[in-house]
Design a protein around this motif. Structure first.
Motif: not given
Lengths: 218, 474
Positions: A90-92, A39-42, A71-74
């Motif tokens: 993303l899960q982390d 998650a630190a790199g997300l 999360l909603i994205s294009g």
């Protein structure tokens, strides 16, 4: 793997198309040999400014996005590299589902393997969600995997497609490797009836010259 | 008479262990599983936790390429690794390969290199095979008429444990490229033009089969460049039907069949091309004759233009979403809409990556360095794709041409393609790169990447600015 049935939670919108896996997690975070702490790199380059401070304008950093699980994205989310570190990150971070008008093939496949639910919706539904989020940044959604529906803020239910096998595995918390391991008899039969085009271990034994003969013997 | 089949259909059908049903995907058998240090460690952990073995180490090969430095060897002939995380990742791969009996091309080994360079060069990549690797550019191997695609780490574990993969059958797309390339226009320009025309999501859900006069006239290395970037067009795999060019390339390589076995293999391989009347789900077309050298201006590989064209203007975009994407890309790139890229200063030139690091790429680039100097202030990294490519280039003196011009001649690896080893583009600096991705930060935080062919990269290296390579041709 934990079974998934209903995902109800706060959504955050990242209204960008073609978000690639290098944005989701840059390659310099891929030097790990486990899955923890990604998650630190997300979205690292977007979450932080060049001086290392938090970018307050980035949607995930806004106070109202705290605790978001959807999360909603294009469209074409997750294009680029095959790194499973992208769905892991993303899960982390806390996401349980991603909603987008379309996903890149490898990302979708990877996400389904680990229980991060990729939810494909029509572009018009995505546009509606973006518009709704603009006025209600606390927008909550419910995703029902068994029914394959997303409940929109106005109560309408939109259905989404998912491969039957992946759905079964997610609903029951079954991992796909178990299914493959159960195919042992068929795999052994395939191996017994098909020639082996290359033998990589011939290299380490220093016998690559003989490899061609092996290929025809099976 | 059976139904005409495509090349893809034939390779798929030959690897079905268990057919797909509405409830379950197909179980497909994998002929060759390539692994590297970055996407495999967690899969081996999974195997250990479940007490599983590697089912077929003899169908698995490992190399070190992504996190490895490309620093020239020290006085002991060793490539020094200084990054502690890279050391640990490489050590983990070494340990995993030793424990499970998987052959490994170690850093600095005479055969080590980028995974998608070594497979073909060793003769491991052959027509009709099913090849996977935890790397999206596995599509490269499709140039031989293999079905080859990238997988995630969970799937790496599946293949290690069972030599099989679960897949739904993708759709097929014929990519017809007719005509002939003009001077100074290359395979890289074909694929950049194709992606510019159809977008980075245009191939999602499909396997491409490249065909047509332009493809037939390409060498294997050029076909690999095109298949390599199928994934940038959204297609998980790209294929080219095998022909005499393919067979000549494979003949005599270490893992290729020999003698009568080779002849028998060729006879089998000749049955692979798509049958007359085979139906594809979709078709894309491009004329090679009309192409100019291509270059990207934006932050995805679809944002490409002919080198003499102006950077697009947001007001020319068809809709609000593409206007927003262009605005964001140009802000990151620091480029002005409507202005030409020609003449734009360049800080770094990278010639390498699984797209363009083979001998023919280096030869092409070398022709512009010969008798010229690298422009002042420009850093030029030339990184061969493998130790074999490096030795072959040195045997014909290409290294001296690069070094005498002032370019760096480095050890084999992925290098500056992806910003996970020491080779990076500094923040805000402009790079012309022969690699495959110009995503934000791909070559290092804040790096501004323009993708182009080795010829276009070499032209910029000696002029210091974006230059039409055709103006330097003799």
């Amino acid at each position: 793997m934990e079974p998934i049935s209903m995902i109800t939670g706060k959504a955050v919108v990242l209204p960008v198309e073609n978000i690639d896996t290098d944005q989701i997690i840059p390659a310099r975070f891929l030097k790990v040999t486990d899955k923890s702490g990604l998650a630190a790199g997300l979205f690292e380059a977007w979450r932080y400014r060049a001086d290392g401070t938090l970018n307050p304008d980035f949607p995930l950093n806004r106070p109202e996005a705290a605790g978001a699980t959807i999360l909603i994205s294009g469209r074409n989310f997750g294009c680029g590299s095959s790194r499973e570190h992208a769905p892991w990150a993303l899960q982390d971070y806390g996401f349980r589902a991603v909603i987008a008008p379309s996903f890149a093939d490898i990302f979708r496949s990877n996400a389904l393997k680990i229980g991060l639910l990729p939810v494909t919706v029509e572009q018009t539904v995505y546009d509606e969600l973006v518009a709704h989020y603009a006025v209600d940044p606390q927008m909550h959604l419910t995703i029902d995997l068994a029914a394959q529906t997303v409940t929109l803020p106005d109560g309408r239910q939109i259905s989404f497609p998912i491969d039957a096998f992946s759905k079964y595995c997610l609903l029951h918390g079954v991992d796909q490797l178990g299914f493959l391991l159960n195919q042992e008899a068929l795999i052994a039969e395939y191996e017994a009836t098909h020639p082996q085009p290359v033998v990589t271990t011939a290299y380490s034994r220093g016998k690559t010259e003989e490899q061609g003969n092996d290929s025809m013997s099976a | 008479m059976s139904k005409p089949r495509t090349l893809f259909d034939k390779v798929w059908d030959a690897h079905v262990v268990r057919p797909e049903t509405p409830e379950t995907p197909a179980v497909l058998y994998i002929d060759l599983h390539l692994i590297h240090e970055v996407t495999s460690p967690q899969a081996f952990t999974e195997l250990r936790q479940r007490g599983l073995r590697v089912r077929r180490p003899d169908k698995t090969l490992a190399t070190m390429d992504h996190s490895t430095p490309t620093t020239p060897r020290n006085h002991l002939g060793i490539i020094p690794v200084v990054d502690p995380m890279a050391i640990s990742q490489l050590e983990q791969l070494r340990k995993n390969c030793a424990e499970f009996g998987i052959p490994l091309f170690e850093l600095g080994d005479e055969n080590q290199g980028i995974v998608h360079v070594i497979g073909p060069e060793q003769g491991l990549t052959q027509p009709g095979m099913m090849i996977v690797c935890g790397d999206s550019h596995t599509s490269t191997h499709g140039a031989f008429g293999a079905l080859a695609f990238g997988i995630g780490t969970s799937e790496v574990g599946h293949v290690l444990a069972t030599q099989c993969l679960l897949q739904r059958k993708p759709k097929t797309c014929a990519v017809r490229i007719d005509g002939r390339l003009g001077p100074g226009v290359t395979a890289k320009d074909i694929i950049l033009a194709l992606i510019a025309k159809y977008g980075v999501g245009g191939g999602t859900g499909y396997v491409f089969e490249y065909m047509g006069e332009a493809i037939r006239s390409l060498s294997m290395e050029e076909r690999m460049t095109i298949c390599n970037m199928s994934i940038e067009g959204g297609a998980r795999a790209g294929m080219v039907a095998p022909d005499d060019t393919t067979f000549e390339y494979i003949a005599g390589r270490p893992f290729a069949p020999k003698g009568a076995d080779f002849d028998a293999a060729v006879a089998r391989w000749r049955t692979l091309p798509s049958d007359e009347g085979a139906v594809f789900d979709h078709e894309l077309t491009l004329s090679a004759s009309d192409l100019k050298p291509m270059i990207t201006y934006g932050t995805n590989p679809g944002m490409g233009i002919p080198i003499d064209a102006p950077v697009p203007r947001p007001e020319d975009m068809p809709d609000a979403r593409s206007r927003a994407a262009l605005d964001k890309a140009l802000a990151y790139m620091g480029l002005e809409p409507g202005k030409p890229l020609l003449g734009h200063p360049v800080d770094v030139v990278f010639i390498g990556s699984c797209t363009n690091s083979r001998l023919s790429d280096l030869r092409q680039a070398a022709q512009f360095f010969r008798g010229r100097k690298v422009a002042p202030g420009v850093r030029v990294m030339v990184v061969p794709g493998s130790q074999q490519v490096k030795r072959a280039a040195e045997a014909e003196g290409l290294d001296r041409i690069f070094k005498e011009a002032g370019a760096e001649w480095r050890e084999a690896g992925c290098s500056a393609c992806l910003g996970m080893n020491d080779d990076k583009v500094p923040p805000g600096k402009y790079a012309i790169s022969t690699s495959n991705r110009n995503f934000e930060g791909r070559q290092g935080p804040g790096a501004r990447t323009m993708l182009a062919s080795p010829l276009t990269a070499a032209a910029a290296a000696v002029t210091g600015v974006v230059t039409d390579p055709r103006t330097l041709l003799n």
